[in-house]
Design a protein around this motif. Sequence first.
Motif, PDB file in Angstrom:
ATOM      1  N   ALA A   1      -2.646   8.538  -1.996  1.00  0.00           N
ATOM      2  CA  ALA A   1      -3.650   7.630  -1.407  1.00  0.00           C
ATOM      3  C   ALA A   1      -5.071   8.188  -1.521  1.00  0.00           C
ATOM      4  O   ALA A   1      -6.013   7.441  -1.778  1.00  0.00           O
TER       5      ALA A   1
ATOM      6  N   SER B   1      -2.814   3.276  -2.550  1.00  0.00           N
ATOM      7  CA  SER B   1      -3.290   2.033  -1.922  1.00  0.00           C
ATOM      8  C   SER B   1      -4.511   1.511  -2.668  1.00  0.00           C
ATOM      9  O   SER B   1      -5.452   2.265  -2.932  1.00  0.00           O
TER      10      SER B   1
ATOM     11  N   HIS C   1       0.026  12.588   6.230  1.00  0.00           N
ATOM     12  CA  HIS C   1      -0.319  11.382   6.990  1.00  0.00           C
ATOM     13  C   HIS C   1       0.963  10.902   7.681  1.00  0.00           C
ATOM     14  O   HIS C   1       2.064  11.080   7.154  1.00  0.00           O
TER      15      HIS C   1
ATOM     16  N   SER D   1       2.322   8.255   7.712  1.00  0.00           N
ATOM     17  CA  SER D   1       3.130   7.378   6.853  1.00  0.00           C
ATOM     18  C   SER D   1       4.074   8.155   5.942  1.00  0.00           C
ATOM     19  O   SER D   1       4.991   7.568   5.364  1.00  0.00           O
TER      20      SER D   1
ATOM     21  N   GLY E   1       0.844  -1.191   0.000  1.00  0.00           N
ATOM     22  CA  GLY E   1       0.000   0.000   0.000  1.00  0.00           C
ATOM     23  C   GLY E   1       0.878   1.238   0.000  1.00  0.00           C
ATOM     24  O   GLY E   1       2.084   1.163  -0.264  1.00  0.00           O
ATOM     25  N   THR E   2       0.257   2.359   0.325  1.00  0.00           N
ATOM     26  CA  THR E   2       0.976   3.635   0.325  1.00  0.00           C
ATOM     27  C   THR E   2       2.110   3.626   1.351  1.00  0.00           C
ATOM     28  O   THR E   2       3.218   4.083   1.075  1.00  0.00           O
ATOM     29  N   THR E   3       1.811   3.121   2.526  1.00  0.00           N
ATOM     30  CA  THR E   3       2.804   3.127   3.599  1.00  0.00           C
ATOM     31  C   THR E   3       4.064   2.393   3.168  1.00  0.00           C
ATOM     32  O   THR E   3       5.187   2.898   3.325  1.00  0.00           O
TER      33      THR E   3
HETATM   34  N1  PMP Z   1      -1.492   8.663   3.028  1.00  0.00           N
HETATM   35  C1  PMP Z   1      -2.749   9.111   3.061  1.00  0.00           C
HETATM   36  C2  PMP Z   1      -3.049  10.493   2.582  1.00  0.00           C
HETATM   37  C3  PMP Z   1      -3.753   8.262   3.541  1.00  0.00           C
HETATM   38  O1  PMP Z   1      -5.019   8.701   3.568  1.00  0.00           O
HETATM   39  C4  PMP Z   1      -3.436   6.959   3.975  1.00  0.00           C
HETATM   40  C5  PMP Z   1      -4.491   6.032   4.528  1.00  0.00           C
HETATM   41  N2  PMP Z   1      -5.309   6.627   5.529  1.00  0.00           N
HETATM   42  C6  PMP Z   1      -2.111   6.557   3.899  1.00  0.00           C
HETATM   43  C7  PMP Z   1      -1.172   7.426   3.414  1.00  0.00           C
HETATM   44  C8  PMP Z   1      -1.681   5.194   4.326  1.00  0.00           C
HETATM   45  O2  PMP Z   1      -2.220   4.254   3.473  1.00  0.00           O
HETATM   46  P1  PMP Z   1      -2.130   2.695   3.829  1.00  0.00           P
HETATM   47  O3  PMP Z   1      -2.559   2.573   5.250  1.00  0.00           O
HETATM   48  O4  PMP Z   1      -3.089   2.077   2.860  1.00  0.00           O
HETATM   49  O5  PMP Z   1      -0.723   2.277   3.604  1.00  0.00           O
END
Ligand code: PMP
Length: 408
Positions: free
Chosen positions: A203, A224, A124, A126, A94-96
């Motif tokens: 994301a 993601s 975020h 992450s 995913g993005t993280t």
């Molecule tokens: N960045 C943003 C802007 C997000 O909204 C999210 C998920 N809430 C994430 C990163 C992290 O995504 P994930 O948990 O799917 O890795």
Amino acid sequence: ATVLDVARVRRDFPILDREVHGKPLIYLDNAATSQTPIQVIDCLDDYYRRLNANIHRGLHTLADEATAAYEGSRDKVRDFLGAADRREIVFTRGTTEAINLVANGWGRAHLRAGDEVLVSRMEHHSNIVPWQLLAEELGIVIRVIPVDERGVLDLAAYRTLFSERTKLVAVNHVSNAFGTINPVRELAEEAHRHGALILVDGAQATPHQVVDVQAIGADFYAFSGHKVYGPTGIGALYGRLELLEAMRPWQGGGEMIATVSFEAGTTYAPVPHKFEAGTPAIAEGVALGAALDWVTATGLEAIGAWEDQLLRRATLGVSRIDGLRLLGTAPDKAGVLSFVVDGAHAQDIGLLIDQLGVAIRTGHHCAQPLLAQFGVDATCRASFAAYNTLDEVDAFVAALERVIGMVR
Ligand code: PMP
């Protein structure tokens, strides 16, 4: 532009038929995760019924077919992001994981003590913590791009943050906490003028608008699957080919090597496989392709326009509520409505409104630095998707008024 046929869209989502506490579900937590259309559910089911095998290895029919389906999804992601080359698409959880891959694969190879990374205050966690980990380990410096009282990036301040040591800008395309849409193309131009790269966290943008990484000028772009009507556990990183090729692998294992020898050392597989160690989320990867097909067939422009209408209706509706304060009043917003209410805790509102069948998010939305600037540690957040209706928005506003009446 085509207008969304919401009734038709809703028929694709079996979960929308369920009840919560005896009430019809009104799902307004789409920024956390979107619901899954039947086409994606069927794809997952079909994968395990017909295709299941490990990929890139066997020579048998199932392995070939599973590999073709998985690699076919990579082509769909390439199309979806407007990337030039399928080798620029790395599958991640995913993005993280995509951001951590950039921090570890690119950051460790290219950043030295004293180098600077610009990170916005509306990121975020992450897109904050991986850079903080590198700051601890390598001594890089994080400089924070400020945000104004509307929740908009301060572009004048941004321009003054660059120095000879600026190596990377890390920003989201759309804020998950406030819904602000950031001018990533301009941010990228400015970064490149200073010889820095830009990593865009997409994301929240990918479910709402058409993304073209080349038009943006993004060096890296992350998203993601589970926020674009796809499964959890799968997402992707786009990286410009020459950047990916110059990056170190982050995780080692099977699938990412060319040859392994104790005597002669190890050589790596060509990109993107160099960054895909181990057996990936194959079924989810295949089903991500089905999700992107669904989004494309439904029409991302129509989805975005519909979400704008839902947001307008909701904004108008809640603005009549006494003591309710909206956070994030940017002129350019995606379908996210974040607010606090005088005399009512966000958590209480979230719990009580759930009793009425309405799912919203309460808390810090993994954006504590942003919320801290606004003097709150939690907000209520309603966020919209293709299948939400104006009636649901009205029901949400009515439920919110009821709940506030109960707690005050
Ligand atoms: N960045 C943003 C802007 C997000 O909204 C999210 C998920 N809430 C994430 C990163 C992290 O995504 P994930 O948990 O799917 O890795």
